[in-house]
Design an enzyme around this catalytic site. Structure first.
Site, PDB file in Angstrom:
ATOM      1  N   TRP A   1       0.836  -1.199   0.019  1.00 45.17           N
ATOM      2  CA  TRP A   1       0.011  -0.180  -0.080  1.00 45.17           C
ATOM      3  C   TRP A   1       0.780   1.259   0.208  1.00 45.17           C
ATOM      4  CZ3 TRP A   1      -2.181   2.568   4.672  1.00 45.17           C
ATOM      5  CH2 TRP A   1      -3.187   3.584   4.466  1.00 45.17           C
TER       6      TRP A   1
ATOM      7  N   ASP B   1      -1.101  -5.808   9.472  1.00 44.64           N
ATOM      8  CA  ASP B   1      -2.238  -4.780   9.023  1.00 44.64           C
ATOM      9  C   ASP B   1      -3.289  -5.367   8.612  1.00 44.64           C
ATOM     10  OD1 ASP B   1      -3.218  -2.333   8.286  1.00 44.64           O
ATOM     11  OD2 ASP B   1      -1.843  -1.868   6.715  1.00 44.64           O
TER      12      ASP B   1
ATOM     13  N   ALA C   1      -7.070  -4.156   7.595  1.00 43.31           N
ATOM     14  CA  ALA C   1      -7.851  -2.977   7.150  1.00 43.31           C
ATOM     15  C   ALA C   1      -9.037  -3.368   6.582  1.00 43.31           C
ATOM     16  CB  ALA C   1      -7.122  -1.901   6.316  1.00 43.31           C
TER      17      ALA C   1
ATOM     18  N   LYS D   1     -13.137   0.901   6.756  1.00 40.68           N
ATOM     19  CA  LYS D   1     -14.071   0.267   5.681  1.00 40.68           C
ATOM     20  C   LYS D   1     -14.904  -0.727   5.992  1.00 40.68           C
ATOM     21  CE  LYS D   1     -10.203   1.946   3.476  1.00 40.68           C
ATOM     22  NZ  LYS D   1      -9.599   1.986   2.517  1.00 40.68           N
TER      23      LYS D   1
END
Ligand code: PLP
Length: 396
Positions: free
Chosen positions: A130, A211, A213, A246
């Site tokens: 990312w 991570d 997300a 999200k």
């Protein structure tokens, strides 16, 4: 003081968004910025969020500070969501959680913690990763390097190359891993691959920084947390950065949490004190609004059920669009294999076309994606899929 500054170009993704907004063509398709979109192309507030927000506004008695570790009830709810209520880490005293401004805040706080513990640490990230990982991690002063990850030939993970590179890392090197729904490629490890990676991490004494997300937007809330739960059951030290942006659709509320698993309860207490001190020196206290909304949803059975249904609808829409995109692309360009889109997970896929082709899609067909050909799958719609597939066929 600022005389010597030169103007820096804005983020490529923000420039793309501006170009999309300025394009008057009614056929335009925005596959750029990474937010979920519904079939009307909107990113609406979830009904579960609206209900919790109304309650919050009616019941909130004060706007006084919450404390540097944030909303503690939110932190507990997030531990249960991320790890599952029965996970051994929860009652062990080894796990500490601090609320952060979004997943970005959690990534930065985790990097600052590592820097404070061992400033020479190198953090290894996937190729590609990312776009905001490098500034968030390197901004703390840590060094960043890359390990092989995506295989453009298959649209999957180059697992043996990845393992080969990680095998050569020094002990206590930090490996940043996308827990699920890899951004930007959509290519995830299988459960079997996660298990093999766990053995390597153990053998080489590496420290994983996961991570997460997109919990719930890939296979499901439990399934997407597989790697986090596995690693935290078997390893002495793990960092987990979690974003609610999200899966709760609370992007602008800046809601996230950093979980740190420690080798002992004693170490965990010291880590928490360090985290609190670090947070005080960066944002002092995280914003409460989004965290309180998430806490109200997770702590109330009817709200939680509604949220799970809404999250399920987002996930299913993405999966349906993936299948439909594969079918349309097969029809429009039978000479090229795009079936990998159907095997990938989460909001993003790499189309695997050249920068020139991406630019031709933009200028000739009003289809907007980043130059590396990352596509936000949720930006597609049933009705514009044939247009999108024909446009791709004309540029490749
Ligand atoms: C891989 C990844 N990590 C972390 C984040 C953090 O997002 P936020 O800070 O908006 O919660 C994102 C958001 O796009 C992401 O894609």
């Amino acid at each position: 003081m600022f005389e010597r500054f030169e103007v820096i170009n804005p983020d490529a993704i923000l420039m793309l968004l501006a170009a999309y907004r300025a394009d008057p063509d009614p056929r335009k398709v925005d596959l750029g910025i990474g937010v979920y979109k519904d079939e009307r192309g909107a990113t609406p507030v979830l009904e579960s969020v609206r209900r919790a927000e109304r309650e919050l506004i009616d019941a909130q008695a004060t706007k006084s500070y919450v404390g540097a570790a944030g909303n503690l009830d939110f932190n507990r709810e997030m531990e249960q969501l991320v790890f599952g209520a029965a996970h051994a880490a929860l009652g062990s005293g080894r796990l500490k959680s601090v609320q952060t401004p979004g997943g970005c805040g959690a990534l930065r706080l985790g990097a600052e913690l590592i820097r404070r513990a061992a400033p020479e640490t190198i953090v290894y990230v996937s190729t590609p990763t990312w776009a905001n990982h490098p500034p968030l991690i390197a901004g703390s002063g840590l060094k960043l390097e890359y390990y092989p990850y995506f295989d453009p030939a298959t649209g999957g993970v180059q697992f043996s190359a990845m393992m080969g590179a990680l095998e050569r890392l020094p002990p206590r090197a930090v490996v940043l891993l996308h827990a699920s729904c890899h951004n930007p490629t959509g290519a995830d490890l299988s459960q079997q691959e996660w298990r093999a990676l766990l053995e390597l991490v153990k053998r080489r004494s590496l420290v994983p920084f996961l991570d997460m997300a997109y919990q719930g937007l890939g296979e499901g809330v439990e399934e997407d947390a597989f790697a986090v739960r596995l690693f935290c059951a078997e390893l002495p030290e793990v960092l987990v950065a979690v974003s609610c942006s999200k899966n709760f659709g609370v992007y602008r509320e800046r809601t996230g949490v950093l979980h740190v698993l420690n080798d002992s309860a004693k170490a965990a207490d010291a880590t928490l004190s360090q985290l609190v001190r670090l947070a005080r020196g960066i944002w002092s206290m995280p914003p409460d609004h989004g965290a309180e909304i998430v806490r109200l949803i997770l702590g109330d059975a009817p709200h939680r059920e509604l949220w799970a249904r809404e999250l399920g609808a987002m996930r299913e829409r993405i999966q349906t669009l993936r299948r439909a995109a594969v079918a349309e692309l097969r029809r429009a360009c039978p000479q090229r294999d795009f079936s990998f889109i159907g095997r990938q997970r989460g909001m993003f896929s790499f189309l695997g076309i050249s920068t020139e082709q991406v630019r031709a899609l933009r200028s000739e067909h009003h289809v907007y994606m980043t130059d590396d050909s990352r596509v936000n799958i949720a930006g597609l719609r049933e009705e514009n899929l044939p247009y999108f597939a024909r446009a791709v066929a004309q540029v490749i």
